[in-house]
Design a protein around this motif. Structure first.
Motif, short mmCIF file in Angstrom:
data_model
loop_
_atom_site.label_atom_id
_atom_site.label_comp_id
_atom_site.label_asym_id
_atom_site.label_seq_id
_atom_site.Cartn_x
_atom_site.Cartn_y
_atom_site.Cartn_z
N GLU A 239 0.83 -1.21 0.00
CA GLU A 239 0.00 0.00 0.00
C GLU A 239 0.86 1.26 0.00
O GLU A 239 0.61 2.20 -0.78
N TYR A 240 1.87 1.29 0.85
CA TYR A 240 2.62 2.54 0.99
C TYR A 240 3.74 2.69 -0.02
O TYR A 240 4.18 3.81 -0.31
N GLU A 241 4.21 1.62 -0.61
CA GLU A 241 5.12 1.75 -1.75
C GLU A 241 4.39 2.41 -2.92
O GLU A 241 4.94 3.29 -3.59
N GLU A 242 3.16 1.97 -3.15
CA GLU A 242 2.38 2.57 -4.23
C GLU A 242 1.98 4.00 -3.89
O GLU A 242 2.01 4.89 -4.75
N LYS A 243 1.58 4.23 -2.65
CA LYS A 243 1.15 5.58 -2.26
C LYS A 243 2.30 6.57 -2.35
O LYS A 243 2.12 7.72 -2.79
N PHE A 244 3.50 6.16 -1.96
CA PHE A 244 4.67 7.03 -2.05
C PHE A 244 4.94 7.41 -3.50
O PHE A 244 5.19 8.57 -3.82
N ALA A 245 4.85 6.43 -4.39
CA ALA A 245 5.06 6.70 -5.82
C ALA A 245 3.96 7.61 -6.37
O ALA A 245 4.24 8.55 -7.13
N GLN A 246 2.73 7.33 -6.00
CA GLN A 246 1.59 8.11 -6.51
C GLN A 246 1.68 9.57 -6.08
O GLN A 246 1.46 10.49 -6.88
N LEU A 247 2.01 9.82 -4.81
CA LEU A 247 2.08 11.20 -4.31
C LEU A 247 3.23 11.97 -4.96
O LEU A 247 3.10 13.16 -5.25
N GLN A 248 4.36 11.31 -5.21
CA GLN A 248 5.46 11.97 -5.91
C GLN A 248 5.05 12.40 -7.32
O GLN A 248 5.32 13.53 -7.74
N ALA A 249 4.42 11.47 -8.04
CA ALA A 249 4.00 11.76 -9.41
C ALA A 249 3.00 12.91 -9.44
O ALA A 249 3.06 13.79 -10.32
N THR A 250 2.08 12.93 -8.48
CA THR A 250 1.08 14.00 -8.42
C THR A 250 1.74 15.34 -8.16
O THR A 250 1.38 16.36 -8.78
N LYS A 251 2.72 15.38 -7.24
CA LYS A 251 3.40 16.63 -6.94
C LYS A 251 4.17 17.15 -8.15
O LYS A 251 4.14 18.35 -8.45
N VAL A 411 -8.50 14.11 -28.02
CA VAL A 411 -9.03 14.65 -26.77
C VAL A 411 -8.85 13.59 -25.69
O VAL A 411 -9.30 12.45 -25.85
N VAL A 412 -8.18 13.95 -24.58
CA VAL A 412 -7.98 13.04 -23.46
C VAL A 412 -8.86 13.50 -22.31
O VAL A 412 -8.69 14.59 -21.78
N LEU A 413 -9.84 12.68 -21.92
CA LEU A 413 -10.73 13.00 -20.82
C LEU A 413 -10.18 12.38 -19.54
O LEU A 413 -9.80 11.21 -19.52
N MET A 414 -10.15 13.18 -18.46
CA MET A 414 -9.56 12.75 -17.20
C MET A 414 -10.66 12.34 -16.21
O MET A 414 -11.78 12.84 -16.26
N ASN A 415 -10.31 11.43 -15.29
CA ASN A 415 -11.26 11.03 -14.26
C ASN A 415 -11.06 11.89 -13.01
O ASN A 415 -10.30 12.87 -13.01
N SER A 416 -11.75 11.53 -11.91
CA SER A 416 -11.69 12.33 -10.68
C SER A 416 -10.30 12.33 -10.06
O SER A 416 -9.96 13.22 -9.28
N LYS A 417 -9.47 11.34 -10.38
CA LYS A 417 -8.10 11.27 -9.87
C LYS A 417 -7.11 11.94 -10.81
O LYS A 417 -5.90 11.80 -10.65
N LYS A 418 -7.62 12.63 -11.82
CA LYS A 418 -6.80 13.33 -12.80
C LYS A 418 -5.90 12.40 -13.59
O LYS A 418 -4.77 12.72 -13.95
N LEU A 419 -6.42 11.21 -13.89
CA LEU A 419 -5.74 10.23 -14.73
C LEU A 419 -6.56 10.01 -15.99
O LEU A 419 -7.79 10.17 -15.98
#
Length: 462
Positions: A239-251, A411-419
């Motif tokens: 869970e936290y390996e993925e979360k760490f990667a996800q938060l970095q990418a978002t920033k 056109v690229v449509l994004m979801n609520s998670k901005k993906l």
């Protein structure tokens, strides 16, 4: 000799009596060691090791990683969100593409397992099923050239190294130091995650201690708790390996703390027909019709480069070479004919009226041959826009030497998670731009509108 037999006998007897207890002790010890190997401290140590690897990159050259490799995989999943063809890159486990010009629907699955503590995705194998779902989706100027087919697509990609440029690190202007900014943001992320991990472990230990012998046989309680610990820490690490990667990418995506990110990938794709139509063909009006078989296998080798600029936007350039096992029907070398026309022109083979009635008969000399082609595609998304523009040119060689083009609006449509959730491309197709096909064979205009559709779904690979 008697002494040896005596010792051997009682040793075997002892093992038979106590072997269950012995194996139970071994299992309990193994679980204990396994659970101790994964704790909140070891999980945080792993995340901290990844963070230090990125932080320790030199700042002098203005180039280097700003986020971890797995975080970059997630970042690129957004930036490579342009999904128009089945051979395009997707960082999702499954994706679907539709091309209305050919009436082709493809469902693809990516096979990829995360390796190492923090590894980039280097290769990607995709397998899919492709089907021409409706001839009415392909109203080309030569008629419906594609008929119902079912095939297998196999795609293998080699993903190149990602390079990040962030500019010079100026000590007197720390606010302009993009690497310093990302190092600070990453440090804040990792310490906030440490607080979350510690709290989750505290809550779990409290729940574990609340378990009494009513839930287990007394002799099974220690082993049961070790199993629960092992499962908890394994899930917590993932869970936290993925979360760490996800938060970095978002920033990185939200702050644009980079100047330029470049990467590329090479793709080898094969389309293997499984079910495909037979053609009813006669060399002339006075000759008998015969069933002709084809096997429209094609193999494509392509390379794509991606430039992602924090100021100018995103640019894709793709060059591809393709080999198609072609035939006279697919290359418009024979003429489709219907029952009325066949009779009026003096056709003599009346035993094939069913095929003529269904407008699936052809007149002409049927051949099979290989058609090589080259294709270039350019796609550009300005700034942070998810609406872009695309150009495509394709030149075929040999007996089927058509030059085709395409102008599109992706056109690229994004979801609520901005993906990326849905990719659409509205395009204008230009067939036979060099006028190689006789006007008599054309059944309509040389241009028409089409739609490309790409849907990534399921798990995001990182």
């Amino acid at each position: 000799m008697i002494k040896y037999i005596f010792v051997h006998y009682y040793a075997a007897k002892f093992f038979r009596v106590y072997k269950r207890s012995f194996f139970a002790m071994v299992v309990l010890f193994s679980l204990h060691v396994s659970s101790k190997s994964q704790t909140d401290a070891s999980i945080f140590a792993k995340l901290n090791s990844i963070n230090k690897t990125v932080t320790n990159n030199s700042c002098s050259t203005g180039n280097g990683a700003l986020i971890s490799n797995r975080a970059m995989n997630i970042f690129l999943a957004d930036k490579t969100g342009y999904l128009s063809e089945s051979s395009d890159l997707s960082y999702y486990t499954n994706y679907v593409t539709l091309n209305t010009a050919e009436g082709k629907l493809t469902v693809n699955h990516n096979f990829q397992e995360a390796t190492g503590i923090d590894e980039p995705i280097k290769t990607l194998l995709s397998v899919g099923v492709s089907m021409h779902i409706a001839n009415s989706f392909a109203p080309t100027f030569l008629g419906n050239n594609f008929e119902n087919e079912l095939g297998l697509t196999v795609n293998y990609k080699w993903l190149g190294k990602t390079k990040t440029s962030f500019g010079a690190c100026i000590a007197v202007q720390p606010a302009a130091n993009k690497k310093l900014a990302m190092d600070a943001l990453r440090a804040a992320i990792i310490h906030s995650l440490q607080i979350e991990i510690n709290k989750k472990e505290t809550d779990f230990i409290a729940a574990l201690n609340a378990i009494d012998t009513a839930d287990f046989m007394p002799q099974n309680l220690p082993a049961g708790k070790e199993i629960m610990k092992q499962d908890f820490y394994e899930d917590l690490a993932l869970e936290y390996e993925e979360k760490f990667a996800q938060l970095q990418a978002t920033k990185l995506a939200n702050t644009n703390n980079f100047k330029l990110i470049t990467t590329g990938w090479t793709s080898l794709t094969a389309y293997l027909p499984l079910l495909f139509p037979k053609y009813t063909v006669a060399p002339s009006l006075t000759a008998n019709f015969n069933q002709k078989h084809s096997y429209p296998l094609d193999i494509t080798l392509s390379h794509t480069r991606l430039w992602e600029s924090s100021r100018l936007g995103r640019l894709f350039i793709t060059l591809a070479g393709k080999v198609l096992f072609n035939n006279s029907k697919l290359s418009y070398g024979i003429d489709k004919i219907n029952l009325t026309t066949y009779k009026n022109m003096g056709g003599t083979d009346t035993l094939r009226l069913a095929e003529l009635t269904n407008d699936k008969a052809y007149i002409g000399l049927y051949k099979t041959f290989v058609t090589p082609s080259i294709k270039g595609r350019l796609v550009y998304f300005p700034g942070t826009s998810h609406i872009g523009i695309s150009f495509l040119m394709e030149q075929n060689f040999g007996s089927y030497n058509l030059l085709n083009g395409r102008l599109g609006i992706p056109v690229v449509l994004m979801n609520s998670k901005k993906l990326p959730a849905l990719n659409l491309e509205f395009y204008l197709m230009f067939y036979d731009m060099s006028n190689k096909i006789a006007a008599a064979k054309k059944s309509g205009g040389k241009t028409f509108l089409g739609l490309g559709l790409g849907i990534p779904f399921s798990r995001l690979m990182f």
